[in-house]
Every structure is written in structure tokens, then in C-alpha cells.
Design a protein around this motif. Structure first.
Motif, mmCIF file in Angstrom:
data_model
loop_
_atom_site.group_PDB
_atom_site.id
_atom_site.type_symbol
_atom_site.label_atom_id
_atom_site.label_comp_id
_atom_site.label_asym_id
_atom_site.label_seq_id
_atom_site.Cartn_x
_atom_site.Cartn_y
_atom_site.Cartn_z
ATOM 1 N N TYR A 97 4.517 -47.889 -70.427
ATOM 2 C CA TYR A 97 3.551 -48.482 -71.536
ATOM 3 C C TYR A 97 4.481 -49.431 -72.278
ATOM 4 C CZ TYR A 97 1.183 -48.420 -76.277
ATOM 5 O OH TYR A 97 0.526 -48.588 -77.330
ATOM 6 N N ILE A 98 5.791 -48.896 -72.649
ATOM 7 C CA ILE A 98 6.781 -49.866 -73.290
ATOM 8 C C ILE A 98 6.845 -50.994 -72.705
ATOM 9 C CG2 ILE A 98 9.026 -49.748 -74.577
ATOM 10 C CD1 ILE A 98 8.526 -46.894 -75.289
ATOM 11 N N CYS A 99 7.282 -50.920 -71.220
ATOM 12 C CA CYS A 99 7.776 -52.047 -70.576
ATOM 13 C C CYS A 99 6.642 -53.067 -70.541
ATOM 14 C CB CYS A 99 8.305 -51.653 -69.319
ATOM 15 S SG CYS A 99 9.954 -50.572 -69.346
ATOM 16 N N GLN A 100 5.321 -52.438 -70.273
ATOM 17 C CA GLN A 100 4.341 -53.355 -70.160
ATOM 18 C C GLN A 100 3.755 -54.271 -71.227
ATOM 19 O OE1 GLN A 100 1.313 -50.562 -68.831
ATOM 20 N NE2 GLN A 100 2.151 -49.987 -66.956
ATOM 21 N N ASN A 101 4.270 -53.719 -72.284
ATOM 22 C CA ASN A 101 3.894 -54.178 -73.652
ATOM 23 C C ASN A 101 5.057 -55.127 -74.583
ATOM 24 O OD1 ASN A 101 1.053 -53.694 -74.388
ATOM 25 N ND2 ASN A 101 1.847 -51.827 -73.645
ATOM 26 N N LEU A 102 6.226 -55.020 -73.937
ATOM 27 C CA LEU A 102 7.319 -55.579 -74.523
ATOM 28 C C LEU A 102 7.965 -56.747 -73.501
ATOM 29 C CD1 LEU A 102 7.315 -53.598 -76.654
ATOM 30 C CD2 LEU A 102 9.569 -53.026 -76.644
ATOM 31 N N SER A 103 8.559 -57.727 -73.994
ATOM 32 C CA SER A 103 9.233 -58.563 -73.498
ATOM 33 C C SER A 103 10.793 -58.677 -73.203
ATOM 34 C CB SER A 103 8.956 -60.184 -74.020
ATOM 35 O OG SER A 103 9.280 -60.115 -75.108
ATOM 36 N N LYS A 104 11.219 -59.159 -72.357
ATOM 37 C CA LYS A 104 12.829 -58.962 -72.233
ATOM 38 C C LYS A 104 13.531 -59.669 -73.487
ATOM 39 C CE LYS A 104 12.880 -60.401 -67.213
ATOM 40 N NZ LYS A 104 13.364 -61.418 -66.232
ATOM 41 N N LYS A 114 19.034 -40.909 -71.082
ATOM 42 C CA LYS A 114 19.520 -41.623 -69.954
ATOM 43 C C LYS A 114 18.416 -42.265 -69.183
ATOM 44 C CE LYS A 114 21.677 -38.247 -68.026
ATOM 45 N NZ LYS A 114 22.577 -37.633 -66.855
ATOM 46 N N ARG A 115 16.930 -41.468 -69.080
ATOM 47 C CA ARG A 115 16.013 -41.983 -68.503
ATOM 48 C C ARG A 115 15.538 -43.362 -69.201
ATOM 49 N NH1 ARG A 115 12.660 -38.400 -69.175
ATOM 50 N NH2 ARG A 115 11.192 -39.275 -70.626
ATOM 51 N N TYR A 116 15.363 -43.154 -70.498
ATOM 52 C CA TYR A 116 15.072 -44.324 -71.025
ATOM 53 C C TYR A 116 16.099 -45.777 -70.877
ATOM 54 C CZ TYR A 116 11.577 -41.430 -73.896
ATOM 55 O OH TYR A 116 10.554 -40.734 -74.624
ATOM 56 N N HIS A 117 17.297 -45.050 -71.067
ATOM 57 C CA HIS A 117 18.263 -46.366 -71.084
ATOM 58 C C HIS A 117 18.122 -47.030 -69.676
ATOM 59 C CE1 HIS A 117 22.324 -47.873 -70.233
ATOM 60 N NE2 HIS A 117 22.122 -48.181 -71.396
ATOM 61 N N ALA A 118 18.121 -46.008 -68.533
ATOM 62 C CA ALA A 118 17.878 -46.719 -67.083
ATOM 63 C C ALA A 118 16.687 -47.550 -66.931
ATOM 64 C CB ALA A 118 17.988 -45.649 -65.952
ATOM 65 N N ILE A 119 15.577 -46.979 -67.392
ATOM 66 C CA ILE A 119 14.465 -47.927 -66.999
ATOM 67 C C ILE A 119 14.450 -49.461 -68.147
ATOM 68 C CG2 ILE A 119 11.873 -47.854 -67.472
ATOM 69 C CD1 ILE A 119 12.017 -44.772 -66.695
ATOM 70 N N PHE A 120 14.628 -48.806 -69.382
ATOM 71 C CA PHE A 120 14.426 -50.139 -70.282
ATOM 72 C C PHE A 120 15.645 -51.215 -70.065
ATOM 73 C CE2 PHE A 120 12.931 -46.895 -73.720
ATOM 74 C CZ PHE A 120 11.671 -47.167 -72.844
ATOM 75 N N ASN A 121 16.974 -50.689 -69.563
ATOM 76 C CA ASN A 121 17.967 -51.646 -68.934
ATOM 77 C C ASN A 121 17.301 -52.644 -67.852
ATOM 78 O OD1 ASN A 121 20.649 -52.594 -69.287
ATOM 79 N ND2 ASN A 121 20.992 -51.888 -67.512
#
Length: 592
Positions: free
Chosen positions: A98-105, A122-129
Motif C-alpha cells: 500500500y505504501i509503495c504503491q502510493n509513495l514515489s522514490k 527489517k521487513r519494512y527496511h528491505a521492501i522500502f529500500n
């Protein structure tokens, strides 16, 4: 009001340069039920359920919760601008997606690292990174807009005597240090407050229904430190800590002290908050928290005390059942007044401290909401018709109880009777389980769900959970569930001495809810060529309402089990009832 709070939060997000903010249902200790100070998700969303995560973006927001709360959340989120995200549904994106789909680089996601465990971090960090989105993990933005935020709880502790705990603090520390050695660790950070209560044999009243104190602890090879305001400690605990050379330091000072811990440092990433873990990141060892299993396997003293707690609780619940069935036709009884009466019967029992969770007293269609809680706004009058579901429990010095009974108050439909009986069959089939050591709740859950699955019916929750000892009413790592849900941590091998609930049910939105719950003790049976056989011993002794049973839909062995259980209920409780109650109980436990 909620929309105004979200607007204020978004202003703070803009000031700090973050485009998404995550608010879980948690405190600094990964506690299931939190004190009012930590009710940030509730404050920001209006959703009062015990599980859920709120994600606020600059132009939208979503709340993720599980099937127990879909109906409740849908109602409470109305007109807030927050979208209900139904966990487990195919169409529901994960929080990260949801966050990645709605936020830009180049965007930033913020949260308070003290309320996000290290595994989630750690999960958030890996995906968001991977999406070039940064994390800001030290933002407590809700605190900046919550003007009348309650204070951190600071109740007085009390020493949990050996006659109830069964094992001394010194012996428990020795067990923990042995486990540290096996993992090759010199230090261990403990943040779970139920574990700290168990390890140091202390209890308090910092959280309603959960008699523990907010604290941290570090264990080293030659010393241990408890992080709690020393003025909160009772004299007996202080003396024992001094004798055992347990240091006591201010609550927040752990964030400075962990930096000087000798490594390797043991942490369980599912429990330790990410701010603490990041402070020792270079020398930490991630492993299963050894106290989880130690605490779940009750010792002989705990088991004997728990059995007595259940007898007292059985007396209270049976008196309530008699009162309810006798008076529903002649007195005005509401959901709220009924649960007050049940609590009063518990209060009459020796060593009762408080209820073990918010009582669910749900009439007719309210019971379709699995975790409904009656309030003055939703309270309804009971009538001599339909069914009342009551899920409740008590905290006694001798132990923790949890029981659900569905009471038939008068005429019910053939459909209601049908599902009442099938849910009873589900309960019995699991209670009767005979299995080889090595089985997990995953192996046995089909016994409960089978009668319902045969008719394309199910319930959107586990079938049972572990239960603590004067502690958390939901305890890891044992339980009954047909699939692994990692965050539940309830799929371990069933060990002798574990206690867990057996509570299948049927819930039809807008119509009714049915649940039958006992607590079970895991015990050993025959040991032979094939291995160690195991089974369950019931701890709960309260009649199931025979007025809801259709005998023709039950098998002979199920009828025999229910008759034998009810005979045991009568034999166990009749000594503690007056003559009128005893006569009623004789009929309520009659053989089918």
C-alpha cells in the motif's frame, strides 16, 4: 474529531518530511493489550479493537485488522476518511505494498521505533529500500498532537509468592543463563513484560486485566538488571533483588545501558523493539526467546493452583448461568447489567483480582461480532428468546481463566439449534483428541473445524490460544490454528503442562453468534512402541447449555463425552452451591 486529528498528524508529517506514518497497536514491549498511554491507534482512528495497524498518508489512510473485527471496524471507521483493509482477503494489499504503491522514490516513512519490533523493521527496511523509500524510525508524532495523553502507568508491584509461582527467581535466572550459553551469548535483552513478571516473580496493575509492570531487563552471565522506577517496588521484592544482586535502574535508562552490554547479545526479533535492537545491531544474535517455552510449560505448583482457580471461576460462572436463566423472564436484564452480575460473582471468590479481559456479553446479532464489547450506546435488553454469548475470564492469585458459554434464553430457531449443536460437536472432537507427541495445533485443528467444514462453514480466527499464569490470557507459543500465522506464534509442538483454549464457533452477521470454550491442559498418556501419546484434561467446569443441543445430530461417543463432562461438572461444583442452585445444576448437567 478523527478527521481533525488526522489533519493535525499530517501537518506534523509535513514538518518532519515524511509522506507515510505507521501506527501499530503496540507499546514498547510488544504487549497484546496496552495501557491507555499507548492507545495511539485507537486515538487516531476511533477503532477500539485489540488488533490493527493504521497507516496515514498525506491524502488517504488505511486500517488493517483481522476477521474478528471486520464488522466492528467497518462501523467505527465510518466517516473518518480511513479505509478498512481486511487482512487475509485476496484483494487487500499488505501495508508495505500500500505504501509503495502510493509513495514515489525519495519519499520517507516514519514511525516510533519503540512500538515496531525488529522483525517488522527489517521487513519494512528491505521492501522500502528496494523502492528507494527511506525510513525515519524515531518519530513519536502522535505524542505531539495528543494534548491530554494519559500518563505512563506506575502501579505498585507485589511479590508473587513461591506457593503460587512454584519456581524461585534464582532458579529461573539459572535456566535463562543456560539457554544463553547454548546460543553462545553473553547478554540477553528482555522487553516482554509478561516474561519479566514471570522471571522476577513480580506482578502489578499497569494494564487493565493484565497484572504486570512496564519494565525492561537485561541478563548477563554474572548479573541482571531490572529497568523500573525503584519506588514502585514492594519491600519483599526489593529485599529479594538485593539478596540476588539484581540491579534496579530507571525505566528509560536501558536505551543508554544496552550500548555497553557485552556481546554477543541475544534478542528475539519478534519481540525486541527496533530502537533497542538498532543500538546493539553490530553484536546481536537473533534467536527464539527461551523464556517463551519455559513460561508456557506450567510447573506442578502452577497447575495445581490453576485447577483451583478454575473451580472458583466455575462456581462464579455457574451461579451466573442459574441467575440468568431464572430471571430473564421476570427482570430487566441488559448486556451491561448481565456482565456486571457475572463480575460480582467472581468478586465473591477468594483471591480474585480482576477480570482477565474485557467481557464479551453479546445478545443475538451482537454475538456475530466476535470481539463485541457492550457499551451504554450499544447496550440492549435481554428477552426470553434467542441466545446470549458471554466470553469472560478472571485473574486470581492462583491463575488466569478464560471461558465462553452461549446461553439459550428462550425459543431459538431450528437453524440456531443446528449450528449450536455443530459448534458443540466441534468443541468435543478437539477436547477428545488423542495424539502422538510432536503434534502441533496445526495437526489437530481439523478436529474442531471438521463438523463445520463439512457444511461449508468456518470461523475467521484460531480455534484456541495458550493461557498464562496470572499473566496474559493469550500466551505464545501454543494454540490451535489450521494455518501458520507467523505473527501469532502459536504453532509449537504441544508440550506437557501447556494450557490452551478450545473455542470453535459459528457467526452469522446480523443474526447470531455461538461459541463454546473450555481451557485444556496438555498431559501425557501411554508411552509405547509408537511413542509418547498425549491428550487433554479439561480445566473448565461449567455446564454447556443443553437447551441448545439437538441430540439427533450428535454421535454416540460425543453424547457420552458430554454426559461424562457434565457429571464431572456437577461433582466438582455442587459442594460450593446452595440447595436451590444445586438442584438446578443437577438438571442442567442431566444426561442426554
Amino acid at each position: 474529531m478523527i478527521q481533525e486529528r488526522l489533519q493535525n498528524l499530517r501537518a506534523k508529517m509535513q514538518e518532519n518530511g515524511v509522506q507515510a506514518y505507521i501506527i501499530p497497536t503496540s507499546d514498547f514491549h510488544e504487549t497484546e493489550y496496552v495501557s491507555d498511554y499507548f492507545a495511539c491507534r485507537k486515538y487516531m482512528s476511533g477503532f477500539t479493537g485489540s488488533a490493527g495497524t493504521l497507516v496515514v498518508l498525506t491524502d488517504q489512510a488505511g486500517l488493517w485488522t483481522d476477521g474478528r473485527y471486520f464488522i466492528q471496524a467497518q462501523a467505527q471507521l465510518q466517516d473518518t476518511g480511513i479505509t478498512l483493509m481486511k487482512m487475509g482477503q485476496p484483494e487487500t494489499p499488505s501495508i508495505e505494498d500500500y505504501i509503495c504503491q502510493n509513495l514515489s522514490k525519495g519519499s520517507k516513512v516514519g514511525f516510533d521505533g519503540r512500538v515496531i519490533n525488529y522483525m517488522d523493521y527489517k521487513r519494512y527496511h528491505a521492501i522500502f529500500n528496494s523502492h528507494q523509500i527511506d525510513i525515519v524510525a524515531n518519530l513519536d508524532l502522535v505524542n505531539e498532537i495528543w494534548q491530554d495523553r494519559p500518563a505512563l502507568p506506575a502501579t505498585k508491584t507485589f511479590h508473587y509468592a513461591l506457593r503460587y509461582a512454584g519456581v524461585s527467581m534464582e532458579d529461573k535466572l539459572a535456566q535463562v543463563r543456560q539457554a544463553m550459553t547454548r546460543e553462545g551469548c553473553a547478554s540477553f535483552i528482555i522487553t516482554k513484560i509478561d516474561e519479566i513478571a514471570w522471571l522476577f516473580n513480580i506482578r502489578a496493575h499497569d494494564i487493565p486485566h493484565f497484572p504486570v509492570a512496564l519494565a525492561y531487563a537485561t541478563i548477563e552471565k554474572e548479573k541482571a538488571t531490572l529497568y523500573i522506577d525503584a519506588s514502585r517496588l514492594d519491600d519483599e521484592s526489593k529485599a529479594l533483588f538485593e539478596q540476588s544482586q539484581i540491579s534496579v535502574k530507571p525505566y528509560d535508562s536501558i536505551y543508554e545501558d544496552v550500548c555497553s552490554l557485552q556481546g554477543p547479545v541475544l534478542v528475539d526479533p519478534h519481540f525486541v523493539n527496533s530502537r533497542l535492537a538498532l543500538l546493539v545491531q553490530e553484536k546481536l544474535v537473533e534467536a527464539v526467546d527461551p523464556i517463551v517455552l519455559m513460561k508456557a510449560q506450567k510447573n506442578v505448583t502452577e497447575i495445581e493452583n490453576t485447577k483451583w482457580a478454575h473451580i472458583k471461576d466455575g462456581v462464579a460462572c455457574t451461579k451466573f448461568m442459574y441467575w440468568l436463566k431464572k430471571n430473564v423472564k421476570s427482570q430487566e436484564i441488559t448486556e451491561c447489567s448481565a456482565q456486571d452480575q457475572l463480575q460480582q460473582y467472581r468478586k465473591e471468590q477468594e483471591n480474585y483480582l480482576e477480570d482477565s479481559f474485557n467481557t464479551i456479553c453479546a445478545y443475538k446479532e451482537h454475538a456475530a461480532m466476535m470481539h463485541y464489547s457492550s457499551t451504554p450506546e450499544t447496550d440492549v435488553t435481554l428477552k426470553p428468546e434467542g441466545m446470549l454469548l458471554v466470553d469472560s475470564g478472571g485473574q486470581y492469585l492462583e491463575g488466569t481463566t478464560d471461558i465462553t458459554r452461549t446461553f439459550v434464553l428462550g425459543e431459538i430457531s431450528e437453524e440456531e439449534k443446528h449450528w449450536f449443536t455443530l459448534a458443540m460437536r466441534s468443541h468435543i472432537r478437539l477436547a477428545k483428541a488423542h495424539f502422538l507427541y510432536g503434534c502441533r495445533g496445526l495437526n489437530l485443528d481439523i478436529l474442531a473445524r471438521g463438523p463445520l467444514w463439512d457444511e461449508d462453514m468456518d470461523y475467521q480466527c484460531g480455534t484456541g490460544h495458550g493461557v498464562g499464569h496470572l499473566s496474559n490470557v493469550h500466551e505464545a507459543p501454543n494454540g490451535f490454528r489450521w494455518r501458520i500465522v507467523p505473527e501469532r506464534n502459536d504453532s509449537c509442538v504441544l508440550e506437557e503442562g501447556m494450557i490452551q483454549s478450545d473455542e470453535p464457533g459459528v457467526y452469522k452477521e446480523g443474526e447470531f453468534g455461538i461459541r463454546h470454550e473450555n481451557e485444556l491442559l496438555v498431559v501425557k498418556g501411554t508411552n509405547n512402541f509408537y511413542g509418547q501419546f498425549m491428550h487433554f484434561e479439561p480445566l473448565t467446569f461449567v455446564p454447556f447449555d443443553l437447551d441448545g443441543i439437538d441430540r439427533s445430530k450428535m454421535t454416540q461417543d460425543e453424547i457420552e463425552w458430554l454426559n461424562a463432562y457434565h457429571a464431572q461438572v456437577y461433582d466438582t461444583l455442587q459442594l460450593y452451591l446452595n440447595d436451590e442452585e444445586k438442584d438446578w445444576l443437577k438438571n442442567a448437567t442431566r444426561a442426554l
